[in-house]
Design a protein around this motif. Sequence first.
Motif, PDB file in Angstrom:
ATOM      1  N   GLY A 128     -26.878  -9.881  -1.986  1.00 41.46           N
ATOM      2  CA  GLY A 128     -27.453  -9.473  -0.715  1.00 41.46           C
ATOM      3  C   GLY A 128     -28.742  -8.698  -0.890  1.00 41.46           C
ATOM      4  O   GLY A 128     -29.322  -8.637  -1.973  1.00 41.46           O
ATOM      5  N   SER A 129     -29.170  -8.070   0.192  1.00 37.57           N
ATOM      6  CA  SER A 129     -30.437  -7.332   0.174  1.00 37.57           C
ATOM      7  C   SER A 129     -30.254  -5.835   0.360  1.00 37.57           C
ATOM      8  O   SER A 129     -31.238  -5.099   0.408  1.00 37.57           O
ATOM      9  CB  SER A 129     -31.355  -7.874   1.283  1.00 37.57           C
ATOM     10  OG  SER A 129     -30.723  -7.747   2.556  1.00 37.57           O
ATOM     11  N   HIS A 130     -29.008  -5.368   0.480  1.00 38.82           N
ATOM     12  CA  HIS A 130     -28.747  -3.949   0.750  1.00 38.82           C
ATOM     13  C   HIS A 130     -28.043  -3.308  -0.435  1.00 38.82           C
ATOM     14  O   HIS A 130     -27.022  -3.812  -0.922  1.00 38.82           O
ATOM     15  CB  HIS A 130     -27.885  -3.799   2.002  1.00 38.82           C
ATOM     16  CG  HIS A 130     -27.438  -2.393   2.258  1.00 38.82           C
ATOM     17  ND1 HIS A 130     -28.323  -1.343   2.396  1.00 38.82           N
ATOM     18  CD2 HIS A 130     -26.195  -1.858   2.386  1.00 38.82           C
ATOM     19  CE1 HIS A 130     -27.653  -0.231   2.610  1.00 38.82           C
ATOM     20  NE2 HIS A 130     -26.363  -0.509   2.592  1.00 38.82           N
ATOM     21  N   ASP A 131     -28.572  -2.208  -0.908  1.00 41.07           N
ATOM     22  CA  ASP A 131     -27.956  -1.450  -1.995  1.00 41.07           C
ATOM     23  C   ASP A 131     -26.953  -0.465  -1.407  1.00 41.07           C
ATOM     24  O   ASP A 131     -27.311   0.646  -1.006  1.00 41.07           O
ATOM     25  CB  ASP A 131     -29.041  -0.715  -2.795  1.00 41.07           C
ATOM     26  CG  ASP A 131     -28.463   0.189  -3.878  1.00 41.07           C
ATOM     27  OD1 ASP A 131     -27.242   0.139  -4.111  1.00 41.07           O
ATOM     28  OD2 ASP A 131     -29.236   0.963  -4.469  1.00 41.07           O
ATOM     29  N   TRP A 132     -25.683  -0.875  -1.359  1.00 36.97           N
ATOM     30  CA  TRP A 132     -24.647   0.015  -0.842  1.00 36.97           C
ATOM     31  C   TRP A 132     -23.990   0.832  -1.962  1.00 36.97           C
ATOM     32  O   TRP A 132     -23.164   1.699  -1.696  1.00 36.97           O
ATOM     33  CB  TRP A 132     -23.566  -0.765  -0.098  1.00 36.97           C
ATOM     34  CG  TRP A 132     -23.098  -2.034  -0.766  1.00 36.97           C
ATOM     35  CD1 TRP A 132     -23.495  -3.302  -0.478  1.00 36.97           C
ATOM     36  CD2 TRP A 132     -22.143  -2.149  -1.849  1.00 36.97           C
ATOM     37  NE1 TRP A 132     -22.851  -4.202  -1.303  1.00 36.97           N
ATOM     38  CE2 TRP A 132     -22.021  -3.521  -2.147  1.00 36.97           C
ATOM     39  CE3 TRP A 132     -21.398  -1.228  -2.575  1.00 36.97           C
ATOM     40  CZ2 TRP A 132     -21.167  -3.998  -3.155  1.00 36.97           C
ATOM     41  CZ3 TRP A 132     -20.558  -1.691  -3.576  1.00 36.97           C
ATOM     42  CH2 TRP A 132     -20.449  -3.064  -3.846  1.00 36.97           C
ATOM     43  N   LEU A 133     -24.361   0.566  -3.225  1.00 36.42           N
ATOM     44  CA  LEU A 133     -23.738   1.255  -4.347  1.00 36.42           C
ATOM     45  C   LEU A 133     -24.375   2.614  -4.630  1.00 36.42           C
ATOM     46  O   LEU A 133     -23.692   3.568  -4.992  1.00 36.42           O
ATOM     47  CB  LEU A 133     -23.812   0.375  -5.594  1.00 36.42           C
ATOM     48  CG  LEU A 133     -23.188   0.938  -6.869  1.00 36.42           C
ATOM     49  CD1 LEU A 133     -21.686   1.159  -6.692  1.00 36.42           C
ATOM     50  CD2 LEU A 133     -23.458   0.019  -8.053  1.00 36.42           C
ATOM     51  N   THR A 151     -30.790  -5.803  -6.163  1.00 34.76           N
ATOM     52  CA  THR A 151     -30.185  -6.667  -5.152  1.00 34.76           C
ATOM     53  C   THR A 151     -30.808  -8.051  -5.233  1.00 34.76           C
ATOM     54  O   THR A 151     -31.984  -8.198  -5.554  1.00 34.76           O
ATOM     55  CB  THR A 151     -30.387  -6.091  -3.734  1.00 34.76           C
ATOM     56  OG1 THR A 151     -31.795  -5.967  -3.459  1.00 34.76           O
ATOM     57  CG2 THR A 151     -29.732  -4.725  -3.604  1.00 34.76           C
ATOM     58  N   GLN A 152     -29.994  -9.049  -4.934  1.00 30.48           N
ATOM     59  CA  GLN A 152     -30.481 -10.422  -4.955  1.00 30.48           C
ATOM     60  C   GLN A 152     -29.724 -11.235  -3.908  1.00 30.48           C
ATOM     61  O   GLN A 152     -28.486 -11.329  -3.958  1.00 30.48           O
ATOM     62  CB  GLN A 152     -30.304 -11.054  -6.334  1.00 30.48           C
ATOM     63  CG  GLN A 152     -30.877 -12.457  -6.412  1.00 30.48           C
ATOM     64  CD  GLN A 152     -30.831 -13.036  -7.801  1.00 30.48           C
ATOM     65  OE1 GLN A 152     -30.616 -14.229  -7.983  1.00 30.48           O
ATOM     66  NE2 GLN A 152     -31.041 -12.198  -8.803  1.00 30.48           N
ATOM     67  N   VAL A 153     -30.458 -11.790  -2.959  1.00 31.39           N
ATOM     68  CA  VAL A 153     -29.848 -12.636  -1.938  1.00 31.39           C
ATOM     69  C   VAL A 153     -29.258 -13.864  -2.604  1.00 31.39           C
ATOM     70  O   VAL A 153     -29.877 -14.475  -3.481  1.00 31.39           O
ATOM     71  CB  VAL A 153     -30.891 -13.025  -0.877  1.00 31.39           C
ATOM     72  CG1 VAL A 153     -30.301 -14.005   0.130  1.00 31.39           C
ATOM     73  CG2 VAL A 153     -31.409 -11.778  -0.162  1.00 31.39           C
TER      74      VAL A 153
END
Length: 256
Positions: A128-133, A151-153
């Motif tokens: 994905g495009s969002h860094d939730w980590l 991140t990588q879509v």
Amino acid sequence: MPGRLRSRPSPAPTLRAERALLRQGHLLVAGMDEVGRGALAGPVSVGVAVVDAGTRTAPAGLRDSKLLAPEVREGLAPRLRRWAVAEAVGHASAGEVDSLGLTAALRLAGRRALAAAGVRPCVVVLDGSHDWLSTPRPRGTARREAWTVQTQVKADLRCAAVAAASVLAKTERDALMRALGVGEPRYGWAGNKGYSAPEHLAALRRHGPCHQHRRSWRLPTQDSGAVPPGAGEEPSPSGRMGAREPEHAGARRVEA
């Protein structure tokens, strides 16, 4: 039928992106993916699979977990554990989703997975495009994480380590939901894994939620049939939200 287009099988994910990072001097690269984001009950689960310069091509048949039939995922999981340098799955409970919020719960589950893996990767590749980590920090402040997040879509389709992480997370969460369903047979979790299948919604309206449901979500009750936006759905490989498909969907996209 003449003129009917046939769908092409999804190409196998590779280690191309991971090896490019390793060539930059990183010793360990981790792929990470989550499942259970859109479920009404049970944990959010995050898988991690770590590779290094000596890691060979991934086992044949590896794809993003959403593209694999349940029996294929189950057969792949032990092979992936032997293939990866290190691997683990972390969970955040329904209660933690309620108290922390979904993004923070995903972060907690991801960090638990990294701790359980027992190694410290230099880079973590997220789908994905969002860094939730990473822990959110004010703009301009220094990063304090022990790793870099990339991140990588469509990484779950392209990167073998991320696809492996998705399969490991999916199989472990499925097993957990089957076990939880033994103690709470009213909701049919062995089949729906906590997602908004018709029998699950009907049971919620009939019995109300139990302690494994995400109470902060607007769950359907006897008084209301409402379901929270996006519940029961997972991002499809295209990145769009798609309705959950049943377990018997074969090799087509199944519930994630």
